[in-house]
Design a protein around this motif. Structure first.
Motif, PDB file in Angstrom:
ATOM      1  N   SER A 161      27.107  27.869  73.140  1.00 59.38           N
ATOM      2  CA  SER A 161      25.844  27.143  73.127  1.00 59.38           C
ATOM      3  C   SER A 161      26.009  25.805  72.452  1.00 59.38           C
ATOM      4  CB  SER A 161      24.795  27.975  72.380  1.00 59.38           C
ATOM      5  OG  SER A 161      25.200  28.179  71.061  1.00 59.38           O
ATOM      6  N   GLY A 162      24.943  25.015  72.546  1.00 60.57           N
ATOM      7  CA  GLY A 162      24.898  23.790  71.790  1.00 60.57           C
ATOM      8  C   GLY A 162      25.611  22.632  72.404  1.00 60.57           C
ATOM      9  N   GLY A 163      26.111  22.766  73.608  1.00 59.61           N
ATOM     10  CA  GLY A 163      26.714  21.636  74.268  1.00 59.61           C
ATOM     11  C   GLY A 163      28.154  21.385  73.896  1.00 59.61           C
ATOM     12  N   THR A 164      28.749  22.130  72.981  1.00 57.24           N
ATOM     13  CA  THR A 164      30.158  21.947  72.666  1.00 57.24           C
ATOM     14  C   THR A 164      30.993  22.652  73.710  1.00 57.24           C
ATOM     15  OG1 THR A 164      30.265  23.929  71.310  1.00 57.24           O
ATOM     16  CG2 THR A 164      29.628  21.914  70.199  1.00 57.24           C
ATOM     17  N   ASN A 165      32.273  22.302  73.729  1.00 57.69           N
ATOM     18  CA  ASN A 165      33.126  22.857  74.777  1.00 57.69           C
ATOM     19  C   ASN A 165      34.121  23.875  74.237  1.00 57.69           C
ATOM     20  OD1 ASN A 165      34.813  21.227  73.352  1.00 57.69           O
ATOM     21  ND2 ASN A 165      35.468  19.959  75.078  1.00 57.69           N
ATOM     22  N   GLY A 166      33.821  24.477  73.089  1.00 50.72           N
ATOM     23  CA  GLY A 166      34.753  25.433  72.516  1.00 50.72           C
ATOM     24  C   GLY A 166      34.400  26.862  72.878  1.00 50.72           C
ATOM     25  N   ARG A 167      35.391  27.640  73.230  1.00 48.71           N
ATOM     26  CA  ARG A 167      35.189  29.062  73.493  1.00 48.71           C
ATOM     27  C   ARG A 167      35.340  29.837  72.193  1.00 48.71           C
ATOM     28  NH1 ARG A 167      35.433  30.317  78.908  1.00 48.71           N
ATOM     29  NH2 ARG A 167      36.166  28.671  80.285  1.00 48.71           N
ATOM     30  N   ALA A 168      34.835  31.064  72.201  1.00 52.25           N
ATOM     31  CA  ALA A 168      34.968  31.910  71.020  1.00 52.25           C
ATOM     32  C   ALA A 168      36.438  32.204  70.775  1.00 52.25           C
ATOM     33  CB  ALA A 168      34.192  33.215  71.215  1.00 52.25           C
ATOM     34  N   VAL A 169      36.832  32.160  69.515  1.00 51.07           N
ATOM     35  CA  VAL A 169      38.214  32.442  69.138  1.00 51.07           C
ATOM     36  C   VAL A 169      38.199  33.370  67.927  1.00 51.07           C
ATOM     37  CG1 VAL A 169      39.271  30.340  70.047  1.00 51.07           C
ATOM     38  CG2 VAL A 169      38.203  30.295  67.791  1.00 51.07           C
ATOM     39  N   PRO A 170      39.231  34.225  67.754  1.00 53.10           N
ATOM     40  CA  PRO A 170      40.333  34.460  68.697  1.00 53.10           C
ATOM     41  C   PRO A 170      39.855  35.163  69.962  1.00 53.10           C
ATOM     42  CG  PRO A 170      40.407  36.044  66.906  1.00 53.10           C
ATOM     43  CD  PRO A 170      39.325  35.071  66.552  1.00 53.10           C
ATOM     44  N   SER A 171      40.741  35.319  70.942  1.00 55.71           N
ATOM     45  CA  SER A 171      40.346  35.921  72.206  1.00 55.71           C
ATOM     46  C   SER A 171      39.927  37.375  71.991  1.00 55.71           C
ATOM     47  CB  SER A 171      41.496  35.858  73.217  1.00 55.71           C
ATOM     48  OG  SER A 171      42.598  36.621  72.773  1.00 55.71           O
TER      49      SER A 171
ATOM     50  N   TRP B 189      43.026  44.495  60.145  1.00 58.69           N
ATOM     51  CA  TRP B 189      42.580  45.619  60.966  1.00 58.69           C
ATOM     52  C   TRP B 189      41.665  45.139  62.086  1.00 58.69           C
ATOM     53  CZ3 TRP B 189      44.080  50.478  61.519  1.00 58.69           C
ATOM     54  CH2 TRP B 189      43.229  51.371  62.175  1.00 58.69           C
ATOM     55  N   ARG B 190      40.781  44.228  61.751  1.00 59.18           N
ATOM     56  CA  ARG B 190      39.907  43.618  62.749  1.00 59.18           C
ATOM     57  C   ARG B 190      39.755  42.140  62.411  1.00 59.18           C
ATOM     58  NH1 ARG B 190      34.453  42.885  62.953  1.00 59.18           N
ATOM     59  NH2 ARG B 190      34.111  44.252  61.150  1.00 59.18           N
ATOM     60  N   LEU B 191      39.711  41.296  63.441  1.00 52.74           N
ATOM     61  CA  LEU B 191      39.622  39.855  63.247  1.00 52.74           C
ATOM     62  C   LEU B 191      38.206  39.367  63.523  1.00 52.74           C
ATOM     63  CD1 LEU B 191      42.919  38.760  65.066  1.00 52.74           C
ATOM     64  CD2 LEU B 191      42.628  39.664  62.746  1.00 52.74           C
ATOM     65  N   GLN B 192      37.793  38.345  62.801  1.00 52.23           N
ATOM     66  CA  GLN B 192      36.488  37.726  63.030  1.00 52.23           C
ATOM     67  C   GLN B 192      36.590  36.785  64.225  1.00 52.23           C
ATOM     68  OE1 GLN B 192      33.554  38.247  61.105  1.00 52.23           O
ATOM     69  NE2 GLN B 192      32.621  37.151  62.806  1.00 52.23           N
TER      70      GLN B 192
ATOM     71  N   LYS C 216      29.769  31.426  50.980  1.00 52.50           N
ATOM     72  CA  LYS C 216      30.463  32.010  52.122  1.00 52.50           C
ATOM     73  C   LYS C 216      31.417  30.988  52.719  1.00 52.50           C
ATOM     74  CE  LYS C 216      26.971  33.331  54.691  1.00 52.50           C
ATOM     75  NZ  LYS C 216      26.202  34.044  55.740  1.00 52.50           N
ATOM     76  N   SER C 217      32.433  31.494  53.405  1.00 57.90           N
ATOM     77  CA  SER C 217      33.393  30.633  54.084  1.00 57.90           C
ATOM     78  C   SER C 217      33.477  31.038  55.545  1.00 57.90           C
ATOM     79  CB  SER C 217      34.777  30.748  53.432  1.00 57.90           C
ATOM     80  OG  SER C 217      35.225  32.102  53.446  1.00 57.90           O
ATOM     81  N   VAL C 218      33.899  30.105  56.373  1.00 58.39           N
ATOM     82  CA  VAL C 218      34.057  30.347  57.804  1.00 58.39           C
ATOM     83  C   VAL C 218      35.432  29.859  58.225  1.00 58.39           C
ATOM     84  CG1 VAL C 218      33.337  29.559  60.104  1.00 58.39           C
ATOM     85  CG2 VAL C 218      31.623  30.287  58.444  1.00 58.39           C
ATOM     86  N   TYR C 219      36.114  30.684  59.002  1.00 55.92           N
ATOM     87  CA  TYR C 219      37.372  30.254  59.617  1.00 55.92           C
ATOM     88  C   TYR C 219      37.181  30.219  61.124  1.00 55.92           C
ATOM     89  CZ  TYR C 219      42.203  29.907  61.063  1.00 55.92           C
ATOM     90  OH  TYR C 219      43.369  29.483  61.646  1.00 55.92           O
ATOM     91  N   TYR C 220      37.353  29.042  61.703  1.00 51.94           N
ATOM     92  CA  TYR C 220      37.238  28.860  63.148  1.00 51.94           C
ATOM     93  C   TYR C 220      38.640  28.619  63.680  1.00 51.94           C
ATOM     94  CZ  TYR C 220      35.668  26.902  67.634  1.00 51.94           C
ATOM     95  OH  TYR C 220      35.470  26.660  68.968  1.00 51.94           O
ATOM     96  N   SER C 221      39.220  29.630  64.327  1.00 54.27           N
ATOM     97  CA  SER C 221      40.653  29.612  64.608  1.00 54.27           C
ATOM     98  C   SER C 221      41.020  28.901  65.906  1.00 54.27           C
ATOM     99  CB  SER C 221      41.207  31.045  64.634  1.00 54.27           C
ATOM    100  OG  SER C 221      40.592  31.798  65.657  1.00 54.27           O
ATOM    101  N   LYS C 222      40.442  27.733  66.099  1.00 57.61           N
ATOM    102  CA  LYS C 222      40.832  26.889  67.221  1.00 57.61           C
ATOM    103  C   LYS C 222      41.480  25.631  66.659  1.00 57.61           C
ATOM    104  CE  LYS C 222      39.101  24.413  71.281  1.00 57.61           C
ATOM    105  NZ  LYS C 222      37.911  24.093  72.122  1.00 57.61           N
ATOM    106  N   SER C 223      42.637  25.266  67.185  1.00 55.00           N
ATOM    107  CA  SER C 223      43.351  24.090  66.686  1.00 55.00           C
ATOM    108  C   SER C 223      42.599  22.831  67.091  1.00 55.00           C
ATOM    109  CB  SER C 223      44.776  24.063  67.241  1.00 55.00           C
ATOM    110  OG  SER C 223      45.506  25.178  66.788  1.00 55.00           O
TER     111      SER C 223
END
Length: 727
Positions: free
Chosen positions: A3-13, A75-78, A283-290
């Motif tokens: 959403s929001g007009g950005t072109n990034g897909r959810a990561v990790p796959s 065990w599980r990735l965000q 809180k912290s956020v990690y967005y795993s897209k280069s």
């Protein structure tokens, strides 16, 4: 799409977020076997070598404990998708520098200025250099320098905070050029007012660095930090413990004010600031897209210095902030930070494992009573499962054999770093500046040479003792010979790679990208390709090669998506075709006139993942269980070969269009002649027919096909377009 007009897909796959049922069973089996083996092991201690037995057992227990922490984290990735950018968000971009070259800093500043939503770009110069002040004025950036450089990078950033009122601060190291969409894809997470920062991967463009391994045949790229940024940080994110890495991040000003700014009590202000923020409930956020690309250490010496500093800083932070019993951290955060800190003690564990077979083979004394069937029945399953589970939980990013080589390279500096828990300052022994790079690397790798030499010596000594009727029993001898041989092989492979990297003489990284090049010749215009390109020069292939000689001047245009870029290049080398003894390529050096011309090329090359997408590079391989599943289903793995493709310029006509002919490049025809890859400087009609002319040294060749699977490849200059061309 998000959403929001950005072109990034959810990561990790989605396919790697959760462990499969088979992987979970494997992990449970590993834990059960590990407890079974380690609980039984004390009964095997050799009473005549109790200290040796306890030390080896302690190393095994340490490894199992670290493995458990790793399993909890991963065990599980965000998985995260971009969110809409907050309205009226103001962003100041900080680029701290102290001694980086003008060229490196210029590229980062130009990329930062072209980010969407960037309001201010600040060059923070702790080197207080005139050339940096001039650079900032030329580019229209704000410049700030200090007369006293207290607290290094953290002090530089804190000083800059006093000069801006921006709500958010984006930080990039001087060599990390961000993508145009960096802020567009990260700011949305800060709409949650309890999020202190958003971290993205610290990725790198120089794929020939010491920490990279590139296999062009299969389009595979792996980095020593791949596992951390693709898996571990995403696992930490699930526990709200992803940490700030000092660059490629955007941080909330209010959160910094809450903890008094960037932490100054250690040499690693990034992880130190993270702990302070997490303790305060942020809180912290990690967005795993280069989304930013920098310069990785080119050789072993800067790599080891960097790891020593990271390790020393981690110990200082542990000493000052506490981890396990620190107030304000959740259980998940304690586990996550403890795993990070303990990783540096791995150096001691590996030193024990590297040297244990030396002791056994040269003295005949073992840390166990006997290497019998009962021992092997427990030992072999446990250690096989250790490596197998690592590969599975790493989701294909682990690469055990390569990881072991870097573990060998790091173990001594990790040992040194652990003394930082007690000492305030450690010093890496720097080799003399007059010494050649290869000699300096050899001197710096003395611990690895020591491990190699001792194991190489222990093998014949152990054999000699056996043949004389003493020494080890046959089973123990074979086991320790195998152990020593593996250690020797890993050390030799690591040293050989380090020496090979130290022999590199390139001043600039050459991007494996083809760019159409139009050259003016006495016979008219000649269309070829510039490949292996950097701001300093390139390799020219195709029609312009014919008749060229060393020293010739080439005049023409690089055909960039923004339009033709005038270039002059001097032919430095003529590379011959070994089979035909005719020129196959030209090694050329650019001769720039206006600085703006070079800037245009740099905007095209830096700050995007173009080389990854155009070459089809991938950093993930199939895990063992995935390969077993493929075999059981009768599926053959698809081999990626895009990076080894040969490209040719192509001129195309758009069907039923009045637009002029377009230019791009096309991959070599496959054996079946069905599918090819076309890269265009302009957008083409989706699923349309294409009539083109491929330019080859043998002359023009017609190409007809249908376009499919459009991909937009973003650069700071302008986008280019990739299509699959079918018959």
């Amino acid at each position: 799409m998000d959403s929001g007009g950005t072109n990034g897909r959810a990561v990790p796959s989605a396919r790697i977020v959760e462990l499969s049922a088979a992987q979970r069973v494997l992990v449970a089996t590993f834990v059960a076997v590990g407890v079974w083996y380690l609980a039984w092991r004390p009964g095997t201690f050799n009473p005549e070598a109790m200290l040796f037995s306890v030390v080896v057992y302690a190393a095994e227990v340490f490894g199992f404990a670290c493995a458990l922490l790793y399993l909890v984290m991963c065990w599980r990735l965000q998985r995260r998708a971009p969110r809409p950018v907050p309205a009226q968000a103001t962003v100041a971009v900080f680029v701290p520098t102290i001694n980086e070259s003008v060229d490196i800093v210029r590229r980062t500043l130009m990329a930062a200025q072209r980010m969407k939503h960037a309001h201010e770009v600040w060059l923070l110069d702790d080197g207080n250099r005139l050339e940096m002040h001039v650079l900032a004025e030329q580019l229209g950036c704000r410049y700030l320098a200090r007369t006293r450089n207290h607290h290094a990078k953290a002090g530089n950033l804190n000083n800059a905070l006093r000069h801006t009122r921006a709500e958010f601060i984006a930080i990039f190291d001087a060599d990390h050029a961000p993508a145009p969409s960096f802020l567009e894809e990260t700011l949305g997470f800060l709409a949650d007012e309890r999020v202190a920062f958003v971290q993205t991967p610290r990725d790198f463009y120089n794929l020939d660095s010491f920490q990279h391994r590139l296999d062009r045949r299969d389009s595979l790229v792996w980095s020593e930090q791949t596992l951390f940024f693709r898996v571990i940080q995403a696992g930490k994110d699930r526990l709200n413990s992803a940490f700030f890495c000092g660059s490629c991040a955007v941080i909330r000003r209010k959160a910094l004010d809450d903890v008094g700014g960037f932490a100054t009590g250690s040499v690693t202000e990034d992880i130190h600031t993270s702990i302070k923020l997490h303790k305060r409930g942020w809180k912290s956020v990690y967005y795993s897209k280069s989304l930013a690309f920098g310069l990785a250490p080119a050789s072993a010496i800067p790599f080891l210095k960097q790891r020593l500093r990271w390790g020393q800083g981690a110990m200082q932070v542990w000493r000052q902030e506490g981890i396990v019993f620190a107030r304000g951290l959740t259980i998940g955060q304690r586990i996550s930070y403890l795993a990070t800190m303990l990783a540096y003690f791995e150096g001691w564990q590996r030193a024990i494992f590297f040297l244990a077979p030396v002791v056994v083979l040269t003295t005949g004394v073992m840390p166990i009573l006997s290497l019998d069937a009962e021992f092997l029945a427990r030992f072999i399953p446990y250690y096989l499962l250790t490596f197998w589970v690592f590969e599975e939980v790493a989701r294909g990013y682990g690469r055990t054999l390569l990881t072991e080589q870097y573990t060998m390279m790091r173990f001594a500096v990790f040992i040194t770093a652990t003394f930082g828990f007690f000492l305030r300052k450690l010093r890496f022994v720097v080799t003399p500046k007059k010494m050649g790079e290869a000699d300096a690397t050899r001197q710096s790798l003395w611990p690895q040479y020591l491990v190699l030499g001792l194991n190489a010596l222990a093998i014949p000594v152990g054999l000699a003792m056996f043949w004389r009727g003493g020494g080890l029993p046959i089973g123990a001898l074979v086991g320790n010979l195998l152990w020593a041989s593996i250690t020797l092989g890993v050390a030799a492979a690591g040293i050989r790679f380090a020496l090979r990297r130290s022999a590199s003489r390139r001043r600039e990284y050459r991007f494996p990208l083809p760019i159409p090049l139009r050259v003016h010749t006495p016979r008219g215009l000649s269309l070829g390709l510039a490949t292996d390109i950097s701001p300093l020069g390139c390799r020219v292939v195709g029609a312009p090669v014919s008749g060229a000689r060393g020293g010739d001047e080439l005049h023409g245009e690089l055909l960039l998506p923004t339009g033709p870029l005038p270039v002059r290049a001097t032919v430095r080398t003529v590379l011959a075709d070994g089979q035909k003894a005719t020129p196959a390529a030209l090694g050329c050096e650019f001769r720039w006139g206006l600085s703006d011309e070079r800037n245009q090329l740099e905007m095209f090359l830096f700050g995007s993942d173009l080389q990854w997408r155009l070459n089809g590079f991938e950093d993930r391989v199939r895990t063992p269980l995935e390969r077993v599943g493929d075999h059981l289903r009768g599926e053959r793995p698809v081999r990626r070969r895009l990076a080894s493709e040969h490209w040719s310029p192509v001129v195309y006509r758009r069907v039923n269009s009045e637009l002029e002919a377009g230019v791009g490049f096309i991959s070599a025809a496959g054996r079946d002649g069905a599918t090819r890859t076309l890269v265009s400087l302009g957008v083409l009609p989706a699923n349309g027919r294409l009539f083109a002319e491929e330019v080859t040294p043998a002359g023009p060749r017609g190409v007809v096909g249908r376009l499919a699977d459009e991909q937009v490849l973003e650069t700071h200059a302008a986008p280019i377009y990739l299509y699959r061309l079918t018959a």
